[in-house]
Design a protein around this motif. Sequence first.
Motif, PDB file in Angstrom:
ATOM      1  N   THR A 153     -10.722   0.852   4.186  1.00 27.11           N
ATOM      2  CA  THR A 153     -10.224   0.347   2.914  1.00 27.11           C
ATOM      3  C   THR A 153     -11.414  -0.173   2.115  1.00 27.11           C
ATOM      4  OG1 THR A 153      -8.094  -0.270   3.855  1.00 27.11           O
ATOM      5  CG2 THR A 153      -8.740  -1.388   1.820  1.00 27.11           C
ATOM      6  N   ASN A 180     -10.803  -0.848  -1.603  1.00 29.78           N
ATOM      7  CA  ASN A 180     -10.271  -1.554  -2.763  1.00 29.78           C
ATOM      8  C   ASN A 180      -8.763  -1.712  -2.585  1.00 29.78           C
ATOM      9  OD1 ASN A 180      -9.195  -2.235  -5.337  1.00 29.78           O
ATOM     10  ND2 ASN A 180     -10.978  -1.337  -6.351  1.00 29.78           N
ATOM     11  N   ILE A 181      -8.352  -2.878  -2.107  1.00 30.10           N
ATOM     12  CA  ILE A 181      -6.940  -3.114  -1.801  1.00 30.10           C
ATOM     13  C   ILE A 181      -6.067  -3.032  -3.057  1.00 30.10           C
ATOM     14  CG2 ILE A 181      -7.046  -5.631  -1.949  1.00 30.10           C
ATOM     15  CD1 ILE A 181      -5.077  -3.607   0.662  1.00 30.10           C
ATOM     16  N   GLU A 182      -6.597  -3.422  -4.211  1.00 33.49           N
ATOM     17  CA  GLU A 182      -5.817  -3.356  -5.445  1.00 33.49           C
ATOM     18  C   GLU A 182      -5.436  -1.914  -5.788  1.00 33.49           C
ATOM     19  OE1 GLU A 182      -8.773  -5.085  -5.300  1.00 33.49           O
ATOM     20  OE2 GLU A 182      -7.953  -7.122  -5.270  1.00 33.49           O
ATOM     21  N   GLU A 183      -6.353  -0.981  -5.583  1.00 32.58           N
ATOM     22  CA  GLU A 183      -6.047   0.433  -5.828  1.00 32.58           C
ATOM     23  C   GLU A 183      -4.991   0.936  -4.845  1.00 32.58           C
ATOM     24  OE1 GLU A 183      -6.804   2.615  -8.199  1.00 32.58           O
ATOM     25  OE2 GLU A 183      -8.171   1.319  -9.298  1.00 32.58           O
ATOM     26  N   LEU A 184      -5.049   0.470  -3.602  1.00 34.36           N
ATOM     27  CA  LEU A 184      -4.039   0.888  -2.627  1.00 34.36           C
ATOM     28  C   LEU A 184      -2.672   0.313  -2.979  1.00 34.36           C
ATOM     29  CD1 LEU A 184      -5.945   0.765   0.773  1.00 34.36           C
ATOM     30  CD2 LEU A 184      -5.444   2.728  -0.688  1.00 34.36           C
ATOM     31  N   HIS A 208      -5.264   6.859  -6.898  1.00 33.48           N
ATOM     32  CA  HIS A 208      -5.448   5.442  -6.575  1.00 33.48           C
ATOM     33  C   HIS A 208      -5.717   5.246  -5.080  1.00 33.48           C
ATOM     34  CE1 HIS A 208      -4.460   4.208 -10.606  1.00 33.48           C
ATOM     35  NE2 HIS A 208      -3.476   5.093 -10.572  1.00 33.48           N
ATOM     36  N   ARG A 209      -5.071   6.067  -4.243  1.00 37.52           N
ATOM     37  CA  ARG A 209      -5.351   5.982  -2.800  1.00 37.52           C
ATOM     38  C   ARG A 209      -6.805   6.327  -2.532  1.00 37.52           C
ATOM     39  NH1 ARG A 209      -5.269   9.681   1.144  1.00 37.52           N
ATOM     40  NH2 ARG A 209      -4.027  11.209   0.012  1.00 37.52           N
ATOM     41  N   LYS A 221      -9.298   6.030  -4.570  1.00 39.00           N
ATOM     42  CA  LYS A 221     -10.167   4.964  -5.080  1.00 39.00           C
ATOM     43  C   LYS A 221     -10.109   3.733  -4.184  1.00 39.00           C
ATOM     44  CE  LYS A 221      -9.705   6.116  -9.991  1.00 39.00           C
ATOM     45  NZ  LYS A 221      -9.139   5.655 -11.275  1.00 39.00           N
ATOM     46  N   GLY A 222      -9.057   3.646  -3.379  1.00 44.48           N
ATOM     47  CA  GLY A 222      -8.843   2.464  -2.554  1.00 44.48           C
ATOM     48  C   GLY A 222      -9.370   2.548  -1.144  1.00 44.48           C
TER      49      GLY A 222
END
Length: 98
Positions: free
Chosen positions: A12, A14-18, A80-81, A83-84
């Motif tokens: 992981t 970037n948790i926000e993107e996930l 987004h996944r 990027k995360g």
Amino acid sequence: MSAYVIFIREKTTNIEELEIYASKAPSGLAGHSLKPLVMYGTHEVIEGPDVEGAAVLEFPGIEEARAWYYSPAYQDAVKHRLKGGTYRGMIVEGFSKE
């Protein structure tokens, strides 16, 4: 013949993107026949480098798996996944016992 989409999350980043991915991904399921078999549960790596988790989705066949993955709704979520976190993904065909 069934086909399976397998995602392996290595790290992981970037948790926000996930979290954005998690909110968008369900809309990509509409109109697709799939069955979640594994969703990042407890795991034990027995070969290769450690991973954070894995997901396995079952589809009626490879074409259905491709249609879901490449659908506009899922592609809107998957960016987004990616990027995360660092992921590996594949579509693999099952086999017949006959």
